[in-house]
Scaffold this motif. Structure first.
Motif, PDB file in Angstrom:
ATOM      1  N   VAL A  33       0.884  -1.165   0.000  1.00  0.00           N
ATOM      2  CA  VAL A  33       0.000   0.000   0.000  1.00  0.00           C
ATOM      3  C   VAL A  33       0.919   1.211   0.000  1.00  0.00           C
ATOM      4  O   VAL A  33       1.733   1.370   0.911  1.00  0.00           O
ATOM      5  N   THR A  34       0.814   2.050  -1.030  1.00  0.00           N
ATOM      6  CA  THR A  34       1.640   3.253  -1.116  1.00  0.00           C
ATOM      7  C   THR A  34       0.814   4.383  -1.720  1.00  0.00           C
ATOM      8  O   THR A  34      -0.359   4.193  -2.054  1.00  0.00           O
ATOM      9  N   SER A  45       4.461  -2.002   8.370  1.00  0.00           N
ATOM     10  CA  SER A  45       3.398  -1.050   8.076  1.00  0.00           C
ATOM     11  C   SER A  45       3.565   0.192   8.934  1.00  0.00           C
ATOM     12  O   SER A  45       4.004   0.102  10.092  1.00  0.00           O
ATOM     13  N   GLU A  46       3.222   1.337   8.362  1.00  0.00           N
ATOM     14  CA  GLU A  46       3.336   2.597   9.111  1.00  0.00           C
ATOM     15  C   GLU A  46       2.293   3.581   8.613  1.00  0.00           C
ATOM     16  O   GLU A  46       2.047   3.687   7.404  1.00  0.00           O
ATOM     17  N   ALA A  47       1.683   4.295   9.567  1.00  0.00           N
ATOM     18  CA  ALA A  47       0.706   5.341   9.227  1.00  0.00           C
ATOM     19  C   ALA A  47       0.970   6.535  10.133  1.00  0.00           C
ATOM     20  O   ALA A  47       0.124   6.946  10.922  1.00  0.00           O
ATOM     21  N   ALA A  48       2.176   7.087  10.016  1.00  0.00           N
ATOM     22  CA  ALA A  48       2.618   8.141  10.931  1.00  0.00           C
ATOM     23  C   ALA A  48       2.519   9.545  10.349  1.00  0.00           C
ATOM     24  O   ALA A  48       3.097  10.483  10.901  1.00  0.00           O
ATOM     25  N   ILE A  90      11.329  12.885   3.741  1.00  0.00           N
ATOM     26  CA  ILE A  90       9.888  13.107   3.600  1.00  0.00           C
ATOM     27  C   ILE A  90       9.152  12.026   4.376  1.00  0.00           C
ATOM     28  O   ILE A  90       9.390  10.836   4.179  1.00  0.00           O
ATOM     29  N   LEU A  91       8.264  12.416   5.253  1.00  0.00           N
ATOM     30  CA  LEU A  91       7.464  11.470   6.027  1.00  0.00           C
ATOM     31  C   LEU A  91       6.392  10.849   5.132  1.00  0.00           C
ATOM     32  O   LEU A  91       5.620  11.572   4.483  1.00  0.00           O
ATOM     33  N   SER A  92       6.349   9.517   5.093  1.00  0.00           N
ATOM     34  CA  SER A  92       5.373   8.815   4.251  1.00  0.00           C
ATOM     35  C   SER A  92       4.682   7.704   5.019  1.00  0.00           C
ATOM     36  O   SER A  92       5.143   7.286   6.086  1.00  0.00           O
ATOM     37  N   GLU A  93       3.584   7.234   4.463  1.00  0.00           N
ATOM     38  CA  GLU A  93       2.833   6.140   5.071  1.00  0.00           C
ATOM     39  C   GLU A  93       2.626   5.038   4.048  1.00  0.00           C
ATOM     40  O   GLU A  93       2.645   5.267   2.838  1.00  0.00           O
ATOM     41  N   GLY A  94       2.426   3.803   4.554  1.00  0.00           N
ATOM     42  CA  GLY A  94       2.195   2.685   3.657  1.00  0.00           C
ATOM     43  C   GLY A  94       2.584   1.369   4.306  1.00  0.00           C
ATOM     44  O   GLY A  94       2.910   1.314   5.505  1.00  0.00           O
ATOM     45  N   ALA A  95       2.558   0.306   3.515  1.00  0.00           N
ATOM     46  CA  ALA A  95       2.894  -1.021   4.017  1.00  0.00           C
ATOM     47  C   ALA A  95       3.430  -1.883   2.892  1.00  0.00           C
ATOM     48  O   ALA A  95       3.131  -1.653   1.715  1.00  0.00           O
ATOM     49  N   HIS A 122       9.977   8.511   3.019  1.00  0.00           N
ATOM     50  CA  HIS A 122      10.440   7.533   4.005  1.00  0.00           C
ATOM     51  C   HIS A 122       9.249   6.909   4.736  1.00  0.00           C
ATOM     52  O   HIS A 122       8.526   7.588   5.455  1.00  0.00           O
ATOM     53  N   PHE A 123       9.071   5.602   4.563  1.00  0.00           N
ATOM     54  CA  PHE A 123       7.968   4.878   5.188  1.00  0.00           C
ATOM     55  C   PHE A 123       8.262   4.469   6.634  1.00  0.00           C
ATOM     56  O   PHE A 123       7.491   3.705   7.229  1.00  0.00           O
ATOM     57  N   LEU A 124       9.359   4.902   7.182  1.00  0.00           N
ATOM     58  CA  LEU A 124       9.745   4.545   8.553  1.00  0.00           C
ATOM     59  C   LEU A 124       9.750   3.028   8.713  1.00  0.00           C
ATOM     60  O   LEU A 124      10.478   2.330   8.018  1.00  0.00           O
ATOM     61  N   GLY A 125       8.915   2.493   9.609  1.00  0.00           N
ATOM     62  CA  GLY A 125       8.947   1.063   9.894  1.00  0.00           C
ATOM     63  C   GLY A 125       8.480   0.156   8.784  1.00  0.00           C
ATOM     64  O   GLY A 125       8.599  -1.062   8.893  1.00  0.00           O
ATOM     65  N   ALA A 126       7.959   0.709   7.692  1.00  0.00           N
ATOM     66  CA  ALA A 126       7.552  -0.103   6.534  1.00  0.00           C
ATOM     67  C   ALA A 126       8.597  -0.093   5.425  1.00  0.00           C
ATOM     68  O   ALA A 126       8.493  -0.859   4.463  1.00  0.00           O
ATOM     69  N   SER A 127       9.607   0.757   5.546  1.00  0.00           N
ATOM     70  CA  SER A 127      10.550   0.974   4.448  1.00  0.00           C
ATOM     71  C   SER A 127      11.229  -0.297   3.969  1.00  0.00           C
ATOM     72  O   SER A 127      11.316  -0.561   2.762  1.00  0.00           O
ATOM     73  N   GLY A 128      11.745  -1.083   4.891  1.00  0.00           N
ATOM     74  CA  GLY A 128      12.508  -2.268   4.504  1.00  0.00           C
ATOM     75  C   GLY A 128      11.701  -3.253   3.680  1.00  0.00           C
ATOM     76  O   GLY A 128      12.252  -3.921   2.789  1.00  0.00           O
TER      77      GLY A 128
END
Length: 416
Positions: free
Chosen positions: A14-15, A192-195, A232-237, A342-348
């Protein structure tokens, strides 16, 4: 006992580009940005007004609204990316033995921050009796793994990893070990991250870690560029299906790539800054390559963590040169965060999906927006700028580096 081989047989995401891996990869190869002005809340009072939002995400296309209401946005992302990856894999968990040998391990750096904000407002406005009974089940970081297990019927190992921006990579790596060691035949894993939320954005603004290039959001993320000014702060999974090789071959599954190596190391240096010389990350890359039985000269592509921050980009490129030595100029190097943020915890997880597609499609996405390479980011390395490159890819090294000094590296190989 010999370690079992582990392959990827399904992928979902999800992006900002939607809920398909095809749309993600195609947009990255074209250099199309997923970054825009924030519209999920009013950012007028913030120094940063841009992010990578999943604007058109509609969870009701996948699960009923009543069920979705009991999930924070990050769990909704995780569930949708996992459902699409699982469907693509063709696995059947109606067979009890298969269900018991299939596990879930999905990480997140922050978890249910939307629910925390919502219920805190309710507490202050209406008092404690009005705080939702679903508050804790929605905000807990392990909720994503739990809801995926419940929805898909996976009864094997069910865990969660929280290591900031390395969460997804560590989740995939630990799931990889479980399949290798025989604890499971299949693992549904990722992050997944929604920050993109008021308090998270405010915190990152206070840290001065975000780009303030508000007038041109699509060009704000520029890893390795001398004019980079933050991420850039991003969200997704992102979710991948890891499967024991013989198990996948027996059922005729499509195999994207083999996950062959993994490492986890710590900087033991600073809560947010990496070691300046990248020594912790370098040690992780070296261990992952050794784990995969891959020599430095065999690496074709490095999907960098590449956040577009001053310290990270320098440390990572120094680490790459340290590990690859005289071969450092050969492998293609790019950061897809230049387009996604940057998806933070979903990036990898999302970046491992990109790495697997690079192998499967023989295509390496570019680092967009980077026009003037910073001398400290080693221009002599094979930075992919200007346009994506079509070439055979046999081995990919994918890096994730997180606050707290958490480093993770994953190595993918083409199955021949």
């Amino acid at each position: 006992m010999d370690k079992r081989r582990v392959v990827i047989t399904g992928m979902g995401c999800v992006t900002a580009y939607g809920e398909t891996v095809d749309s993600l990869f195609e947009n990255l190869c074209k250099g199309n940005s997923g970054v825009s002005k924030i519209d999920g809340f009013d950012p007028s009072d913030y120094d940063v007004k841009i992010a990578g939002e999943c604007r058109n995400f509609d969870v009701s296309k996948y699960i009923e609204r009543r069920k979705a209401k009991r999930l924070d946005r990050f769990s909704q992302f995780a569930l949708v990316s996992s459902m699409t990856a699982f469907e693509e894999s063709g696995l059947d968990l109606s067979i009890p033995e298969e269900a018991e040998r299939t596990g879930v391990l999905i990480g997140s750096g922050i978890g249910g921050i939307h629910e925390i904000e919502t219920q805190h407002k309710r507490l202050l406005a209406k008092g404690p009796s009005k705080v939702s009974a679903f508050c804790v089940p929605k905000l807990m970081v392990n909720a994503a793994s739990g809801c995926v297990s419940i929805e898909l019927g996976a009864k094997g190992p069910n865990l969660c990893v929280v290591t900031a921006c390395a969460s997804a990579a560590h989740s995939i790596g630990e799931a990889f070990r479980m399949v290798q060691d025989g604890d499971a035949d299949v693992m549904i894993t990722g992050g997944s991250e929604a920050a993109v939320s008021p308090i998270a954005l405010a915190s990152f603004c206070s840290l001065k870690s975000l780009s303030t290039r508000n007038d041109e959001p699509e060009k704000a993320s520029r890893p390795f560029d001398v004019e980079r000014d933050g991420f850039i702060l991003s969200e997704g999974a992102g979710t991948v299906i890891l499967e024991e090789y013989e198990h996948a071959v027996k059922r005729g599954a499509k195999i994207y790539a083999e996950l062959a190596g993994y490492s986890a190391t710590g900087d033991a240096h600073h809560i947010t800054a990496p070691l300046p010389d990248g020594a912790g990350a370098a040690r992780g890359m070296k261990l992952a390559l050794n784990d995969a039985g891959v020599n430095p000269e065999d690496v074709d592509y490095i999907n960098a963590h590449g956040t577009s921050t001053q310290l990270n980009d320098i440390a990572e490129t120094l680490a790459i040169r340290s590990v690859l030595g005289e071969h450092a100029k050969k492998p293609a190097l790019s950061s897809t965060k230049s387009c996604t943020g940057h998806f933070l915890g979903a990036s990898g997880a999302i970046e491992l999906i990109v790495s697997a597609r690079s192998i499967d499609d023989s295509m390496i996405p570019l680092t967009a927006n980077t026009e003037n390479l910073d001398e400290k980011c080693l221009p002599e390395l094979n930075h992919i700028l200007g346009e994506s490159v079509e070439q055979n890819v046999d081995v990919v090294l994918s890096n994730s580096l997180g606050f707290g000094g958490h480093n993770a590296s994953l190595v993918l190989k083409k199955v021949k």
